[in-house]
Design a protein around this motif. Sequence first.
Motif, PDB file in Angstrom:
ATOM      1  N   HIS A  91    -113.417 -10.678  12.044  1.00 23.52           N
ATOM      2  CA  HIS A  91    -112.992 -11.646  12.886  1.00 23.52           C
ATOM      3  C   HIS A  91    -112.537 -12.942  12.315  1.00 23.52           C
ATOM      4  O   HIS A  91    -111.583 -13.458  12.556  1.00 23.52           O
TER       5      HIS A  91
ATOM      6  N   ASP B 237    -119.486 -17.454  13.908  1.00 21.69           N
ATOM      7  CA  ASP B 237    -120.593 -18.476  14.474  1.00 21.69           C
ATOM      8  C   ASP B 237    -121.384 -18.041  15.790  1.00 21.69           C
ATOM      9  O   ASP B 237    -121.683 -19.058  16.696  1.00 21.69           O
TER      10      ASP B 237
ATOM     11  N   HIS C  39    -108.385 -18.852  18.487  1.00 22.45           N
ATOM     12  CA  HIS C  39    -108.865 -17.617  19.230  1.00 22.45           C
ATOM     13  C   HIS C  39    -108.177 -16.861  20.171  1.00 22.45           C
ATOM     14  O   HIS C  39    -108.523 -15.630  20.201  1.00 22.45           O
TER      15      HIS C  39
ATOM     16  N   ASP D 184    -113.473 -18.474  10.607  1.00 27.82           N
ATOM     17  CA  ASP D 184    -114.046 -18.561  11.783  1.00 27.82           C
ATOM     18  C   ASP D 184    -114.196 -20.602  11.998  1.00 27.82           C
ATOM     19  O   ASP D 184    -113.868 -20.930  13.267  1.00 27.82           O
TER      20      ASP D 184
ATOM     21  N   VAL E  89    -108.897 -15.038  12.501  1.00 27.64           N
ATOM     22  CA  VAL E  89    -109.109 -16.374  13.121  1.00 27.64           C
ATOM     23  C   VAL E  89    -108.242 -17.402  12.147  1.00 27.64           C
ATOM     24  O   VAL E  89    -107.749 -18.150  12.552  1.00 27.64           O
TER      25      VAL E  89
HETATM   26 ZN   LIG Z   1    -114.687 -16.949  16.334  1.00 28.22          ZN
END
Ligand SMILES: [Zn+2]
Length: 381
Positions: free
Chosen positions: A272, A116, A255, A166, A276
């Motif tokens: 990532h 994001d 996070h 995410d 997450v």
């Molecule tokens: Zn993130």
Amino acid sequence: MRRAFISPSKYVQGKNELENLGYFVESFGKVALLIANSDDIKRVKTQLDYTANKFDISFVESDFAGDCTHVEINRLKQLGNYDCVIGLGGGKAIDTAKCVSDGKNLIVVPTIVSSDAPTSHCAVVYNEDKTFSKYLYLSQNPSVVLVDTTVISNAPTRFLVAGMGDAISTYFEARTSKFSNSYVDAGFACGKEAVATEAALAIAKLCYEIILRDGACAKISNENKQVSLELSNVVEANTLLSGLGFENGGLSIAHAVCNGFSLISDTHKFLHGEIVAFCTLVQLVFEDIYNTKYPDKIVADSTNYLKELLPFYYEVGLPITLEDIGLCDDVDLLMRVAKKACEKDSCIHSSHIPVSWEAIFNAIEVASTTGTLYKQDAINK
Ligand SMILES: [Zn+2]
């Protein structure tokens, strides 16, 4: 209490939207510095040529070296003589463009939706040896975020699914930050501390609902390179809703634990959003276990959300166990992760339930065991 909300000035998303890139360049002038990998430029060369001709604009190519480093940022800043900066591609090109422009006259064009970051006013800067240097906070968010869903539908599905991971965390982190009246990034971009708006929480919740509702169909659309309504909804959730949600709603346990896992090189081959996603399960398990000690601020539905997320993760292929992110149940290693996550200045302290590294360590283990049991049940069905 002071509240704040920040966002890009314009967000536009649609099929073949890249053909309109020149329209946005023209609002700043005739020449745009294009920061993108050569492979990404090749993928969209036809559209770039088309929009340059249609709007009578031109691109200064930057020979982007591929990493957002201080040296590369300084080199690009010297190129001069352009009216705006375009960051096109994945996170590194976009972050570099953010740093070169300081957010001013900046057009961000993500070609994948795996995180994001596109709408935000922060960037991750690396040292020359590829180690993390710092988070850089720009004076403003991008002027324009332009997402071409045709380009996204042609990108590997793994990126879309990671982006969902995410994005799913956003609501749970915003929710606990709101309960604890923690400060959000939006405040600091507005001069000093501020807490989240009601709007931020509503956006984060909508983001979650869209992904749970449309995520599985969107994945199938992506596999078939089709821009369906569901894919469009998930692209918006991954990019706009999650982006607005995390900057304005706050980050917390998911996070912070992800930052802890970054210590372990075995996790580096995962995206990532994939890490997450597992860390969101850790946050929900933590809330589930420790809620009872804080009945005045109860989030009794963490258990229900866990029950909702496990089948969804399993269906779309997001990680539900430590093994799924390349790890085993190694006590020393997980203690390091938990301690890193709980460092003094970590966003983990935005949790409405006070955290300790021991409790986070426990939650990581319980989350992975829960995932393993779920998988065994699913296989035996
Ligand atoms: Zn993130």
